[in-house]
Design a protein around this motif. Structure first.
Motif, PDB file in Angstrom:
ATOM      1  N   GLY A  81       0.807  -1.218   0.000  1.00  0.00           N
ATOM      2  CA  GLY A  81       0.000   0.000   0.000  1.00  0.00           C
ATOM      3  C   GLY A  81       0.840   1.267   0.000  1.00  0.00           C
ATOM      4  O   GLY A  81       1.917   1.321   0.578  1.00  0.00           O
ATOM      5  N   TYR A  82       0.318   2.273  -0.684  1.00  0.00           N
ATOM      6  CA  TYR A  82       0.960   3.586  -0.751  1.00  0.00           C
ATOM      7  C   TYR A  82       0.483   4.423   0.416  1.00  0.00           C
ATOM      8  O   TYR A  82      -0.705   4.595   0.627  1.00  0.00           O
ATOM      9  N   ASN A  83       1.407   4.933   1.191  1.00  0.00           N
ATOM     10  CA  ASN A  83       1.035   5.738   2.349  1.00  0.00           C
ATOM     11  C   ASN A  83       1.416   7.206   2.165  1.00  0.00           C
ATOM     12  O   ASN A  83       0.564   8.061   2.103  1.00  0.00           O
ATOM     13  N   THR A  84       2.701   7.485   2.061  1.00  0.00           N
ATOM     14  CA  THR A  84       3.160   8.865   2.000  1.00  0.00           C
ATOM     15  C   THR A  84       4.250   9.008   0.944  1.00  0.00           C
ATOM     16  O   THR A  84       4.762   8.025   0.422  1.00  0.00           O
ATOM     17  N   VAL A  85       4.601  10.267   0.679  1.00  0.00           N
ATOM     18  CA  VAL A  85       5.693  10.543  -0.250  1.00  0.00           C
ATOM     19  C   VAL A  85       6.989   9.964   0.284  1.00  0.00           C
ATOM     20  O   VAL A  85       7.808   9.431  -0.467  1.00  0.00           O
ATOM     21  N   SER A  86       7.199  10.022   1.589  1.00  0.00           N
ATOM     22  CA  SER A  86       8.436   9.470   2.155  1.00  0.00           C
ATOM     23  C   SER A  86       8.509   7.953   1.948  1.00  0.00           C
ATOM     24  O   SER A  86       9.598   7.402   1.800  1.00  0.00           O
ATOM     25  N   ASP A  87       7.358   7.277   1.901  1.00  0.00           N
ATOM     26  CA  ASP A  87       7.366   5.845   1.593  1.00  0.00           C
ATOM     27  C   ASP A  87       7.850   5.604   0.165  1.00  0.00           C
ATOM     28  O   ASP A  87       8.601   4.670  -0.098  1.00  0.00           O
ATOM     29  N   VAL A  88       7.432   6.463  -0.769  1.00  0.00           N
ATOM     30  CA  VAL A  88       7.878   6.355  -2.156  1.00  0.00           C
ATOM     31  C   VAL A  88       9.377   6.633  -2.228  1.00  0.00           C
ATOM     32  O   VAL A  88      10.112   5.929  -2.920  1.00  0.00           O
ATOM     33  N   TYR A  89       9.848   7.659  -1.510  1.00  0.00           N
ATOM     34  CA  TYR A  89      11.285   7.967  -1.473  1.00  0.00           C
ATOM     35  C   TYR A  89      12.071   6.736  -1.028  1.00  0.00           C
ATOM     36  O   TYR A  89      13.075   6.385  -1.626  1.00  0.00           O
ATOM     37  N   GLU A  90      11.601   6.109   0.034  1.00  0.00           N
ATOM     38  CA  GLU A  90      12.316   4.967   0.591  1.00  0.00           C
ATOM     39  C   GLU A  90      12.244   3.747  -0.334  1.00  0.00           C
ATOM     40  O   GLU A  90      13.255   3.101  -0.582  1.00  0.00           O
ATOM     41  N   TYR A  91      11.066   3.438  -0.844  1.00  0.00           N
ATOM     42  CA  TYR A  91      10.897   2.251  -1.673  1.00  0.00           C
ATOM     43  C   TYR A  91      11.718   2.332  -2.957  1.00  0.00           C
ATOM     44  O   TYR A  91      12.332   1.363  -3.373  1.00  0.00           O
ATOM     45  N   TYR A  92      11.718   3.508  -3.603  1.00  0.00           N
ATOM     46  CA  TYR A  92      12.433   3.680  -4.864  1.00  0.00           C
ATOM     47  C   TYR A  92      13.833   4.283  -4.691  1.00  0.00           C
ATOM     48  O   TYR A  92      14.487   4.631  -5.667  1.00  0.00           O
ATOM     49  N   ASN A  93      14.290   4.396  -3.453  1.00  0.00           N
ATOM     50  CA  ASN A  93      15.619   4.943  -3.146  1.00  0.00           C
ATOM     51  C   ASN A  93      15.830   6.319  -3.770  1.00  0.00           C
ATOM     52  O   ASN A  93      16.845   6.577  -4.429  1.00  0.00           O
ATOM     53  N   ILE A  94      14.900   7.219  -3.556  1.00  0.00           N
ATOM     54  CA  ILE A  94      14.980   8.578  -4.074  1.00  0.00           C
ATOM     55  C   ILE A  94      15.477   9.476  -2.950  1.00  0.00           C
ATOM     56  O   ILE A  94      14.927   9.478  -1.856  1.00  0.00           O
ATOM     57  N   ASN A  95      16.514  10.226  -3.233  1.00  0.00           N
ATOM     58  CA  ASN A  95      17.073  11.148  -2.239  1.00  0.00           C
ATOM     59  C   ASN A  95      16.509  12.536  -2.454  1.00  0.00           C
ATOM     60  O   ASN A  95      16.093  12.890  -3.560  1.00  0.00           O
ATOM     61  N   SER A  96      16.548  13.328  -1.399  1.00  0.00           N
ATOM     62  CA  SER A  96      16.076  14.703  -1.519  1.00  0.00           C
ATOM     63  C   SER A  96      17.014  15.471  -2.443  1.00  0.00           C
ATOM     64  O   SER A  96      18.185  15.127  -2.601  1.00  0.00           O
ATOM     65  N   LEU A  97      16.497  16.513  -3.052  1.00  0.00           N
ATOM     66  CA  LEU A  97      17.317  17.330  -3.932  1.00  0.00           C
ATOM     67  C   LEU A  97      18.425  18.032  -3.152  1.00  0.00           C
ATOM     68  O   LEU A  97      19.511  18.256  -3.684  1.00  0.00           O
ATOM     69  N   GLN A  98      18.168  18.364  -1.883  1.00  0.00           N
ATOM     70  CA  GLN A  98      19.193  18.981  -1.041  1.00  0.00           C
ATOM     71  C   GLN A  98      20.391  18.046  -0.881  1.00  0.00           C
ATOM     72  O   GLN A  98      21.537  18.467  -1.007  1.00  0.00           O
ATOM     73  N   GLU A  99      20.127  16.785  -0.601  1.00  0.00           N
ATOM     74  CA  GLU A  99      21.213  15.811  -0.467  1.00  0.00           C
ATOM     75  C   GLU A  99      21.974  15.663  -1.789  1.00  0.00           C
ATOM     76  O   GLU A  99      23.201  15.597  -1.804  1.00  0.00           O
ATOM     77  N   ARG A 100      21.245  15.629  -2.882  1.00  0.00           N
ATOM     78  CA  ARG A 100      21.875  15.484  -4.191  1.00  0.00           C
ATOM     79  C   ARG A 100      22.725  16.715  -4.536  1.00  0.00           C
ATOM     80  O   ARG A 100      23.773  16.589  -5.164  1.00  0.00           O
ATOM     81  N   ARG A 101      22.276  17.909  -4.112  1.00  0.00           N
ATOM     82  CA  ARG A 101      23.077  19.119  -4.347  1.00  0.00           C
ATOM     83  C   ARG A 101      24.375  19.067  -3.561  1.00  0.00           C
ATOM     84  O   ARG A 101      25.428  19.487  -4.042  1.00  0.00           O
ATOM     85  N   GLN A 102      24.334  18.536  -2.342  1.00  0.00           N
ATOM     86  CA  GLN A 102      25.556  18.416  -1.549  1.00  0.00           C
ATOM     87  C   GLN A 102      26.547  17.454  -2.200  1.00  0.00           C
ATOM     88  O   GLN A 102      27.752  17.727  -2.223  1.00  0.00           O
ATOM     89  N   VAL A 103      26.058  16.353  -2.737  1.00  0.00           N
ATOM     90  CA  VAL A 103      26.934  15.415  -3.431  1.00  0.00           C
ATOM     91  C   VAL A 103      27.545  16.096  -4.655  1.00  0.00           C
ATOM     92  O   VAL A 103      28.746  15.964  -4.912  1.00  0.00           O
ATOM     93  N   ALA A 104      26.730  16.837  -5.405  1.00  0.00           N
ATOM     94  CA  ALA A 104      27.237  17.549  -6.584  1.00  0.00           C
ATOM     95  C   ALA A 104      28.313  18.554  -6.184  1.00  0.00           C
ATOM     96  O   ALA A 104      29.334  18.691  -6.866  1.00  0.00           O
ATOM     97  N   ASP A 105      28.104  19.256  -5.063  1.00  0.00           N
ATOM     98  CA  ASP A 105      29.107  20.214  -4.574  1.00  0.00           C
ATOM     99  C   ASP A 105      30.423  19.512  -4.254  1.00  0.00           C
ATOM    100  O   ASP A 105      31.497  19.986  -4.616  1.00  0.00           O
ATOM    101  N   MET A 106      30.351  18.378  -3.574  1.00  0.00           N
ATOM    102  CA  MET A 106      31.570  17.672  -3.190  1.00  0.00           C
ATOM    103  C   MET A 106      32.271  17.063  -4.396  1.00  0.00           C
ATOM    104  O   MET A 106      33.503  17.049  -4.455  1.00  0.00           O
ATOM    105  N   LEU A 107      31.513  16.583  -5.368  1.00  0.00           N
ATOM    106  CA  LEU A 107      32.133  16.062  -6.585  1.00  0.00           C
ATOM    107  C   LEU A 107      32.835  17.179  -7.354  1.00  0.00           C
ATOM    108  O   LEU A 107      33.937  16.994  -7.870  1.00  0.00           O
ATOM    109  N   PHE A 108      32.207  18.339  -7.411  1.00  0.00           N
ATOM    110  CA  PHE A 108      32.827  19.480  -8.078  1.00  0.00           C
ATOM    111  C   PHE A 108      34.126  19.861  -7.374  1.00  0.00           C
ATOM    112  O   PHE A 108      35.158  20.047  -8.013  1.00  0.00           O
ATOM    113  N   PHE A 109      34.085  19.958  -6.049  1.00  0.00           N
ATOM    114  CA  PHE A 109      35.280  20.302  -5.277  1.00  0.00           C
ATOM    115  C   PHE A 109      36.394  19.283  -5.510  1.00  0.00           C
ATOM    116  O   PHE A 109      37.545  19.648  -5.749  1.00  0.00           O
TER     117      PHE A 109
END
Length: 155
Positions: free
Chosen positions: A44-72
């Motif tokens: 069953g589908y409950n919340t957006v956070s359940d979708v994030y967890e099930y499909y391994n989707i990270n927040s855009l904030q986390e992804r921006r931090q990874v992009a910053d560190m890769l650039f550095f």
């Protein structure tokens, strides 16, 4: 609007106010609602956070931090030829105080756009990770999984 469009050039324009961050996150959240409704989650589908967890989707904030560190990492290791950018980052001097364990200097200012600008944002993130992450040696293929495991909720 796709994620590549939302993430293009974030090293330069990354939002820093809560309002701006939430506006961008809402776009991904709407997509996750559609995914949850259309494809569902076993049990069953409950919340957006359940979708994030099930499909391994990270927040855009986390992804921006990874992009910053890769650039550095790429700039510091010569994978991106940018001597002007390298010269902006100054190593912090080691003083007698152990309170300030940092690698890079940051600019002290009362202006939020300078405090949250690319230089200070990258320097603060590097300073928070430098005791655990080696930014100056190794290969990109080793650095990427290491930084993702430290910054992403679902690496």
């Amino acid at each position: 609007m796709g994620r590549p469009i939302l993430e293009y050039g974030t090293v330069i324009w990354s939002p820093y106010t809560d309002a701006a961050c939430s506006r961008i996150e809402k776009i991904q959240s709407k997509l996750c609602k559609c995914i949850g409704y259309r494809y569902g989650i076993p049990g069953g589908y409950n919340t957006v956070s359940d979708v994030y967890e099930y499909y391994n989707i990270n927040s855009l904030q986390e992804r921006r931090q990874v992009a910053d560190m890769l650039f550095f990492f790429k700039v510091m290791n010569g994978l991106i030829d940018a001597p002007d950018i390298i010269s902006i980052f100054e190593l912090a001097s080691v003083g007698p105080s152990l309170r300030h364990n940092r690698l890079l200097m940051t600019t002290k200012t009362t202006k939020s756009y300078v405090f949250n600008g690319p230089h200070n944002r990258l320097a603060r993130l590097v300073n928070s990770l430098h005791s655990d992450v080696d930014f100056y040696s190794g290969s990109l293929s080793v650095f990427i999984p290491d930084i993702k495991s430290r910054l992403l909720q679902y690496p």
